[in-house]
Design an enzyme around this catalytic site. Sequence first.
Site, short mmCIF file in Angstrom:
data_model
loop_
_atom_site.label_atom_id
_atom_site.label_comp_id
_atom_site.label_asym_id
_atom_site.label_seq_id
_atom_site.Cartn_x
_atom_site.Cartn_y
_atom_site.Cartn_z
N GLU A 63 0.81 -1.23 0.00
CA GLU A 63 0.00 0.00 0.00
C GLU A 63 0.84 1.27 0.00
OE1 GLU A 63 -0.66 -2.63 1.84
OE2 GLU A 63 -2.79 -3.15 1.62
N HIS A 132 -10.37 -5.15 10.28
CA HIS A 132 -11.10 -5.05 9.01
C HIS A 132 -12.47 -4.41 9.17
CE1 HIS A 132 -8.10 -8.10 7.92
NE2 HIS A 132 -8.37 -7.87 6.65
#
Lengths: 330, 333
Positions: A63, A132
């Site tokens: 990322e 998450h």
Amino acid sequence: MPSPHTITYRAAVLEALFGEMRRDGSVILMGEDIGAAGGVFKQTEGLFAEFGSERVIDTPISESGVFGIAVGAAMTGQRPVFEVMFGDFITLIMDQLVNQAAKINYMSAGQFRVPLVVRTAVGVGGNLGPQHSQSLHAWPVHIPGLKVVMPATPADAKGLMAAAIRDDNPVVFFEDRMLYNLREAVPEGVHVVPIGSATVKREGRDVTIIAVSRMVHTALAAADLLAKEDISAEVVDPRSLMPLDVETLVASVKKTSRAIVVDGGYRQYGITGEIAATVAEHAFDWLDAPVLRIGGANVPIPFSKTLEPLVLPDAQRLARDATALVRGQR
Amino acid sequence: MTSSPQMATVSPVPSIASAEEGLRLLRAMKLIRAFEEQVRNLSAAGVIPGLVHLCAGQEAVAVGVCSLLRADDMIASNHRGHGHCLAKGGDVGRLLAEIMGRRTGYGLGRGGSLHIFDAANGNLGTTGIVGGGIPLATGAALSAKRQARGQVTAAFFGDGALNQGLLFEVMNMAAIWRLPVLFVCENNGFGEFTAIEDVTAGADPLARGQAFGIPSETVDGMDVLAVRMAAQTAIERAREGNGPSFLVCKTYRYGGHHAGDKQDYKDAEEAKAWRLKDPIERLSRLLKESGLASEAAIAALTQEIDREVRAVVDLAKVTPLPADDDFEAHLYA
């Protein structure tokens, strides 16, 4: 106005992506599994087939590096839409976002712009656990130079994605993945919602509920419950957190004289505090009660079926709190 | 992986095409040296606020690479970036004004030495984050590849950035996407105050590029011609669509991490040995010995540059400071 059609939130964002990519060849997508796979939530389905691997770029799970490359590409003529699969993972791009993307236009005195979108799926639900499920929108909205949007409906998701792509600044686009299957009328063809414009979702007289993203729907459900108690709630959706449409929010609060701010992110040092303070600063003399903040619980979001539902406020709790506020019991 | 000057790789003897080319390279290096000397003085005198990180000793790397780049090629620099800015064609006056925090600087004086951006000359900026420019140059290479005008980009970074994970992430993508980017490491032996060998695993930094299948080469960073020769190959590789290269240029930072750093961590003998390899002296000697330039011509060049830089300093001192209007200007595009 183009005629509306009824599609899901997911399809609405996709419509904006198709539209903007056809309109502007400099729009590229970058992210994990977004190409051939069509996205882990099927949120990019069909784009790879039409635009190919040069514009719909499957990236490694890196990322920070990918986002840094997206910033460099944005400085040199591209309009990247960079996807962070789960909102929890924006922590991995924070250096590039905070120290580079947000400041380059300022530091270079406008010589370089950074027209990019970070889109990321957030929200509690589905038992995905502490890493998450978070909504970390309070992080980027703290940083001058960034814009942050958080659409609640399919139509706003389409319109704000188009606006975000066209914007010459870095825009962080938070979409609640529990809204992906929500179906509503969405304008066909080009549809752009200006960044920084709030909308009144339901008019009312007794209390203003300011809610973002999925909490807008919780607020609307609470307003239905309140109506049965003869309490008329107005629901206002800021849609954009930065810039914030202070005028619309304050106008509503001046009308109702009471305000509740509801958000799905952690309550501590979150956006409810900022919005509550802003409303209080601008409408203090109109307020009949302190501004109430309702946020996500200040705990890591637990996995278990018995615990996860405790994280977010529901319509019943919101209606109960609103009733107490209106009846002077708080 | 030592900062010993004897370690420079043996490579074919580079040559100079013409007196004009030789003097152009010499001029570019002397300009950087003279500029940094003035910045050091202005910093010591308090005319420049904050910290400045000077590159005296490392001029051959910036000049060697940038002298081969086109105007529309792009670079990203690091915190020790004045040399890169000048070598890429930056304006001496605007550069100094920015470093002095004046409104005539590249960023209205709001960025300072660590944040010099020069879009007209393809400079994506110096940066305060170690390794921070590497993805920016690589992203520009992604744009270059899409735009297919044969542009290449170069990322300059120090040996300190060899231990940033960001470098490895970006090298991986540059390699798999065959992006036209040069990763140029200026290995000056120190990351801030710490010797590279104390904090860096592996026998040779080259392995970091080789791990990704990137053509990697050690270069004598004190020899502008050696840098040019290596850069030439790397730039051709990039322009032809054959992807990135990694150059580890062995060089030495004459000054400290920042101006005013006492440098008590340096070995005096080692510093002296590096000075004997000075890139400016070396090129001057070569030009004289090969009959391409006379002692007098080089002395005249030196005087001319000193005059030029002194004039820039005098002017910068009387340029305006930013005004209230500049405080929030360009916060958003």
